[in-house]
Design a protein around this motif. Structure first.
Motif, PDB file in Angstrom:
ATOM      1  N   TYR A 108      65.388   5.900  74.477  1.00 18.17           N
ATOM      2  CA  TYR A 108      66.301   6.070  73.990  1.00 18.17           C
ATOM      3  C   TYR A 108      66.800   7.274  74.396  1.00 18.17           C
ATOM      4  O   TYR A 108      66.804   8.030  73.407  1.00 18.17           O
ATOM      5  CB  TYR A 108      67.129   4.682  72.887  1.00 18.17           C
ATOM      6  CG  TYR A 108      68.999   5.090  72.932  1.00 18.17           C
ATOM      7  CD1 TYR A 108      69.340   4.115  74.314  1.00 18.17           C
ATOM      8  CD2 TYR A 108      69.491   5.256  72.541  1.00 18.17           C
ATOM      9  CE1 TYR A 108      69.950   3.115  74.879  1.00 18.17           C
ATOM     10  CE2 TYR A 108      70.824   5.070  72.883  1.00 18.17           C
ATOM     11  CZ  TYR A 108      71.118   4.291  74.149  1.00 18.17           C
ATOM     12  OH  TYR A 108      72.509   4.837  74.069  1.00 18.17           O
TER      13      TYR A 108
ATOM     14  N   CYS B  99      74.887   2.424  72.011  1.00 14.73           N
ATOM     15  CA  CYS B  99      74.048   2.987  71.450  1.00 14.73           C
ATOM     16  C   CYS B  99      72.845   2.064  70.298  1.00 14.73           C
ATOM     17  O   CYS B  99      71.604   1.722  71.294  1.00 14.73           O
ATOM     18  CB  CYS B  99      73.171   4.535  71.002  1.00 14.73           C
ATOM     19  SG  CYS B  99      74.369   5.623  72.522  1.00 14.73           S
TER      20      CYS B  99
ATOM     21  N   HIS C 165      76.929  10.440  65.033  1.00 13.05           N
ATOM     22  CA  HIS C 165      76.221   9.932  66.018  1.00 13.05           C
ATOM     23  C   HIS C 165      74.841   8.704  66.015  1.00 13.05           C
ATOM     24  O   HIS C 165      74.849   7.679  65.568  1.00 13.05           O
ATOM     25  CB  HIS C 165      76.665  10.385  67.459  1.00 13.05           C
ATOM     26  CG  HIS C 165      76.350   9.455  68.494  1.00 13.05           C
ATOM     27  ND1 HIS C 165      76.899   7.947  68.638  1.00 13.05           N
ATOM     28  CD2 HIS C 165      75.144   8.775  69.798  1.00 13.05           C
ATOM     29  CE1 HIS C 165      76.407   7.602  69.458  1.00 13.05           C
ATOM     30  NE2 HIS C 165      75.652   7.769  69.877  1.00 13.05           N
TER      31      HIS C 165
ATOM     32  N   GLU D 202      74.004   5.518  64.048  1.00 15.21           N
ATOM     33  CA  GLU D 202      73.235   4.215  65.101  1.00 15.21           C
ATOM     34  C   GLU D 202      71.656   3.607  63.679  1.00 15.21           C
ATOM     35  O   GLU D 202      71.755   2.873  63.558  1.00 15.21           O
ATOM     36  CB  GLU D 202      72.343   5.254  66.185  1.00 15.21           C
ATOM     37  CG  GLU D 202      73.351   4.535  67.539  1.00 15.21           C
ATOM     38  CD  GLU D 202      72.623   5.917  68.632  1.00 15.21           C
ATOM     39  OE1 GLU D 202      72.038   6.039  68.634  1.00 15.21           O
ATOM     40  OE2 GLU D 202      73.542   7.156  69.128  1.00 15.21           O
TER      41      GLU D 202
HETATM   42 ZN   LIG Z   1      74.214   7.595  71.394  1.00 14.95          ZN
END
Ligand SMILES: [Zn+2]
Ligand SMILES: Nc1ncnc2c1ncn2[C@@H]1O[C@H](COP(=O)(O)OP(=O)(O)OP(=O)(O)O)[C@@H](O)[C@H]1O
Length: 576
Positions: free
Chosen positions: A93, A274, A299, A303
């Motif tokens: 990802y 995300c 970030h 996540e």
């Molecule tokens: Zn991201």
């Protein structure tokens, strides 16, 4: 409990302690103190060291298939064997762009570096990559810019998403297997948030916001970054329970774009996109997650918290890869839209080719910060020309057009074999592209040395096969990383820079000749100066003429430098 908003990444302890341990080890070696040597060796091991200073290292060792590559994993803060879930493919990802403006060379640098890694993984180590990239097409910056430009956020995002894709194609970055926009996944994002609430890790408020409850994560927060917890902050002007909690869903402000949800009209927070998009495709297990180093905290940290809370798993993403920032040479800050110190990809490609940019990226580790300047680009350009010239000469030799003396082909076969091993070993060591490029350039150097032994006499034994083999290996290496040696086109603007460089060099030779004082007597010296004066005058005229075109030549005692006013960054760029 602690407040992640006040977390400080403290690497200084680590550095001091590391220096201390190295000094201790060195001291013990000199004094032949075996116990001391053992102690310092043990302490130098990263994981023990981290435990000593209270920085926990995380990471459950993944199970699956060993790719044969060791990769630096931000989760464990060391190089680990890259083990992926499937024998034939790796799930990856990649955080995509926030599409509110033109993409710049900083973005290019991050995506090109990961593209090179992806190609190496696929073409050198045989692991197909399934890559998903999220596109942030709704957020504060987009809403703000759209209102400035009197456009709808959707049209603005659409415009810059298309431009981003064109820029990536121009840089020869392979498209991900699938792009997923945030605005295409709102129902899935809402379900994901509901799942986190149901698992007891998030709460909604009367104002229609939803926050992640960081206290519910206990000491599991902070997996990626070595952090020193600060005191717990009180929420200021907010409906959060704790200042550290972060938004999963934001209630819409008046006039803002919104979607209906169980908590009222609103839109997703940044981090949740995300987590949802990755889980949508890969479920609760992800091999690789990538992004620029600025994304590690908060970030990626957030996540991880969201995904592990949703999937109720110990470890969601196994490897976090972070690329270093691109800076304008001599500047501290990264190239960034907000700092207005950027060069757009489109502008850059008017002067340099995508292959030059790729080679520039390969000359440093993907994790390293990298300095941009026209000078470093010219170096990369020069290196590509050296490669192309060698390939041309080797081909001419194979065809019998370039006649050389006897070739030590045993030496070359041995060199080729050694290079192939060195390149593969470098790439397996955290995708060490600078070492791989050095090995290739070394092979070219040896090949050139043999080709230099030119002779006018035809006949004698020839060794075309070894040159054929070297050429096809070098071509294959560059093709693997996305650099084409065929169709070397010199773009006109770059050609001008190269011509100016040559011209200034030629002028310097003339000037030094005119100023030389090799005459035997003072009278002869004066006469020589008068004779050569027209040359100096011609040099001055050339300097003035070029100044009119924005090229400024500066004569120093035995050298000359030049620079031009670069309209893209408003800075003077050194030309030589
Ligand atoms: Zn991201
Ligand atoms: N100067 C840079 N060098 C390397 N990578 C960068 C640089 N600037 C942004 N990136 C990376 O590009 C990717 C896309 O970034 P994003 O669209 O979020 O832009 P951004 O970081 O907001 O850029 P800007 O600071 O210019 O607004 C991220 O992985 C980010 O880390």
């Amino acid at each position: 409990m602690f407040n992640p908003n006040e977390l400080q990444v403290d690497t200084s302890y680590y550095t001091y302690l590391m220096d201390g341990m190295v000094a201790l080890l060195w001291y013990c070696i000199r004094r032949q103190c075996h116990l001391g040597m053992q102690v310092s060796f043990v302490l130098l091991r990263g994981d023990v060291l981290c435990a000593c200073i209270g920085v926990q290292t995380y990471g459950v060792s993944p199970e699956g298939h060993d790719t044969g590559v060791r990769v630096y994993n931000s989760l464990t803060r060391r190089k680990d064997p890259l083990i992926v879930g499937r024998a034939d493919a790796a799930s990856w990802y990649s955080c995509g762009p926030t599409v509110y403006d033109h993409a710049h060379l900083g973005h290019a640098c991050s995506y090109v570096r990961f593209d090179i890694i992806r190609r190496i993984l696929t073409r050198v180590f045989g692991y197909n990559v399934i890559m998903v990239m999220g596109i942030t097409d709704v957020d504060d910056k987009i809403i703000h810019r759209a209102s400035e430009m009197n456009m709808s956020p959707a049209s603005l995002a659409n415009l810059y998403e298309e431009e981003f894709k064109q820029d990536m194609a121009a840089l020869k970055v392979l498209p991900p297997t699938v792009y997923v926009r945030v605005t295409e996944t709102i129902p899935q994002i809402i379900s994901f948030i509901e799942g986190i609430i149901a698992n007891g890790h998030a709460y909604s408020t009367a104002q229609g916001n939803v926050y992640f409850d960081l206290q519910s994560r206990g000491d599991k927060y902070g997996k990626l970054v070595g952090v020193v917890p600060g005191p717990l902050g009180e929420p200021v002007d907010s409906d959060k329970r704790h200042a550290s909690d972060f938004a999963l869903w934001k209630a819409a402000k008046p006039q803002e774009v919104f979607w209906a949800s169980p908590w009222g009209k609103g839109r997703p927070g940044w981090h949740i996109e995300c987590s949802t998009i990755s889980s949508l495709v890969f479920g609760s297990q992800l091999d690789i997650h990538s992004g620029g180093v600025d994304l590690a905290f908060p970030h990626h940290e957030n996540e991880i918290a969201q995904c592990e809370a949703f999937h109720q798993c110990k470890q969601w993403g196994n490897y976090f890869l972070h690329s270093g920032h691109l800076h304008v040479k001599g500047k501290e800050e990264k190239m960034s839209k907000s700092l207005k110190n950027y060069i757009t990809i489109k502008d850059f490609l008017k002067t340099f080719s995508p292959d030059v940019f790729r080679l520039f990226c390969m000359r440093s580790s993907y994790r390293a910060a990298i300095d941009y300047s026209d000078g470093t680009m010219l170096e990369a350009k020069h290196l590509l020309l050296v490669v192309a010239a060698f390939v041309e000469d080797a081909r001419a030799y194979m065809k019998g057009q370039l006649v050389c003396g006897p070739i030590r082909d045993d030496v070359l076969w041995e060199r080729l074999c050694h290079t192939q091993e060195a390149v593969k070993a470098a790439l397996a060591d955290d995708f060490n592209t600078p070492a791989a490029v050095d090995a290739i350039m070394d092979l070219i150097h040896h090949g050139n040395r043999q080709l230099k032994a030119r002779t006018k006499e035809p006949g004698g034994p020839r060794s075309p096969a070894v040159f054929g083999s070297i050429v096809s290996y070098i071509k294959q290496f560059f093709e693997t990383v996305g650099i084409s040696l065929a169709d070397r086109q010199v773009c006109p603007a770059l050609l001008v820079l190269l011509v100016v460089e040559e011209l200034v060099r030629f002028r310097l030779k003339v000037r030094l000749f005119a100023l030389a004082t090799e005459a035997a007597t003072r009278e002869a010296g004066r006469q020589q100066f008068l004779d050569r004066r027209p040359l100096l005058e011609a040099c001055d005229t050339l300097r003035q003429d070029l100044a009119a075109h924005g090229i400024s030549i500066k004569d120093r005692s035995s050298t000359s430098t030049w620079e031009l006013l670069d309209h893209r960054t408003q800075d003077h760029k050194p030309g030589s």
